[in-house]
Scaffold this active site. Structure first.
Site, short mmCIF file in Angstrom:
data_model
loop_
_atom_site.label_atom_id
_atom_site.label_comp_id
_atom_site.label_asym_id
_atom_site.label_seq_id
_atom_site.Cartn_x
_atom_site.Cartn_y
_atom_site.Cartn_z
N TYR A 164 42.95 23.47 34.34
CA TYR A 164 42.80 24.76 35.05
C TYR A 164 42.64 25.90 34.04
CZ TYR A 164 43.91 28.55 38.30
OH TYR A 164 43.87 29.70 39.04
N LYS A 168 39.30 28.26 33.55
CA LYS A 168 39.28 29.70 33.78
C LYS A 168 38.85 30.47 32.52
CE LYS A 168 40.41 29.74 38.13
NZ LYS A 168 39.49 30.24 39.16
N1 NAD Z 1 46.99 32.21 43.84
C1 NAD Z 1 47.09 32.57 42.58
O1 NAD Z 1 48.18 32.90 42.08
C2 NAD Z 1 45.89 32.58 41.69
C3 NAD Z 1 46.04 33.09 40.41
C4 NAD Z 1 44.94 33.14 39.57
C5 NAD Z 1 43.72 32.70 40.01
N2 NAD Z 1 43.59 32.20 41.28
C6 NAD Z 1 42.28 31.74 41.69
O2 NAD Z 1 41.90 32.39 42.89
C7 NAD Z 1 41.01 31.54 43.61
C8 NAD Z 1 41.55 31.36 45.02
O3 NAD Z 1 42.76 30.66 44.97
P1 NAD Z 1 43.89 30.75 46.08
O4 NAD Z 1 45.15 31.00 45.38
O5 NAD Z 1 43.47 31.64 47.18
O6 NAD Z 1 43.94 29.22 46.54
P2 NAD Z 1 43.66 28.53 47.93
O7 NAD Z 1 43.94 27.10 47.71
O8 NAD Z 1 44.35 29.24 49.02
O9 NAD Z 1 42.08 28.76 48.11
C9 NAD Z 1 41.11 28.04 47.41
C10 NAD Z 1 40.00 27.72 48.38
O10 NAD Z 1 38.93 27.07 47.68
C11 NAD Z 1 38.42 26.07 48.53
N3 NAD Z 1 37.68 25.07 47.78
C12 NAD Z 1 38.16 24.13 46.93
N4 NAD Z 1 37.15 23.37 46.46
C13 NAD Z 1 36.01 23.85 47.03
C14 NAD Z 1 34.65 23.48 46.94
N5 NAD Z 1 34.23 22.46 46.18
N6 NAD Z 1 33.75 24.19 47.65
C15 NAD Z 1 34.14 25.21 48.44
N7 NAD Z 1 35.42 25.61 48.56
C16 NAD Z 1 36.34 24.93 47.86
C17 NAD Z 1 39.66 25.49 49.19
O11 NAD Z 1 39.31 24.77 50.37
C18 NAD Z 1 40.44 26.75 49.48
O12 NAD Z 1 40.11 27.30 50.75
C19 NAD Z 1 40.92 30.23 42.82
O13 NAD Z 1 39.79 30.28 41.98
C20 NAD Z 1 42.18 30.26 41.99
O14 NAD Z 1 42.05 29.51 40.82
C21 NAD Z 1 44.65 32.12 42.12
#
Ligand code: NAD
Length: 261
Positions: A164, A168
């Protein structure tokens, strides 16, 4: 405070946004924010139930949205998303790449499958969407704007989260490169790096010890709320507020990346 001034700076009326991963916690909040700023939104992701619910919620908030499924790692699926969006709304002015998956195991236990899955979704998926939509936006009279979602782990690698963190860091690097490529073609590309926002993909990694460590290293001493990403997202995506911003990375992390013991 003048409403028309703010609307001119941040209003997204008449513009269309695709949010890939709007079926998730952070993408859903960003999609809602863009819709409330006036954008027509295509909620996209792999889970139709969540996607439909998110589009309905946006409509209840007074916005305009449809759901269309996408698998971010499939070129054919992205092509279909593009065609459906154009048929429905006529332009694609903004793209948010917010799909993401995670995995957390000791370094020697990472399987090839898991490594590939995380890199494919987080990095290759972002690349495929940029490669499809950036040249398309460049041909539109108004250009366009892409927002890729990174993470604080792009800057400070997180223990047990190897694939991961690497994915990123690469998203930031790729975004800078694509930004440079399209800078004179009216297409801007930026990265929003969230800190810690409890969601599905990170629920398993947020055990008690890690939460204590995160809080110790977060000056604001709390997790983020998904809505707290919206201001930065709109600023980076808006053709007015963000007009001279490209290749930038903004951290929305309660000070996590600013913290030094
Ligand atoms: N939540 C956090 O603390 C955090 C921190 C830093 C970065 N992020 C990033 O933010 C983004 C959203 O994460 P989140 O926390 O909302 O997680 P989440 O799991 O709620 O959402 C991620 C979404 O991506 C979808 N997904 C996964 N693989 C896919 C694919 N091949 N095609 C289409 N959709 C797909 C999943 O179905 C899900 O709905 C991600 O890129 C994550 O890495 C999140």
């Amino acid at each position: 405070m003048s409403d028309s001034y703010l609307r001119g700076l941040f209003g997204l009326e008449g513009r269309t946004a695709i949010v890939i991963g709007a079926t998730g916690v952070l993408g859903g909040a960003i999609a809602e924010g863009l819709a409330q700023a006036g954008a027509k939104v295509v909620v996209s992701g792999m889970n139709p139930e969540r996607g439909d619910a998110q589009a309905t919620r946006i409509a209840e908030l007074g916005g305009e949205a449809i759901f269309h499924p996408v698998d971010a790692v499939s070129k054919a699926s992205l092509e279909e998303l593009k065609a459906v969006t154009l048929e429905k709304f006529g332009s694609i002015d903004m793209l948010v790449n917010c799909a993401g998956v995670n995995s957390s195991v000791p370094y020697e236990e990472i399987t090839e499958e898991d490594w590939d899955r995380v890199l494919a979704t987080n990095l290759t998926g972002t690349h495929l969407a940029c490669q499809l939509f950036a040249p398309f936006m460049a041909k539109q009279p108004g250009g366009g704007s892409i927002l890729n979602i990174g993470s604080v782990t792009a800057h400070l690698p997180l223990s047990r989260v190897y694939a991961y963190s690497a994915s990123k860091a690469a998203v930031v690097n790729l975004s800078q490169n694509v930004a440079r490529e399209y800078a004179t073609q009216k297409v801007r590309v930026n990265v929003l790096c969230p800190g810690f926002f409890p969601a599905e993909q990170n629920r398993k990694i947020l055990d008690q010890d890690r939460v204590a460590n995160i809080m110790a290293q977060t000056p604001m001493k709390r997790f983020g709320e998904p809505e707290e990403l919206v201001g930065a997202a709109i600023t980076l995506l808006s053709p007015t507020a963000g007009s001279f911003i490209t290749g930038a990375t903004i951290y929305v992390d309660g000070g996590f990346t600013a913290m030094r013991f």
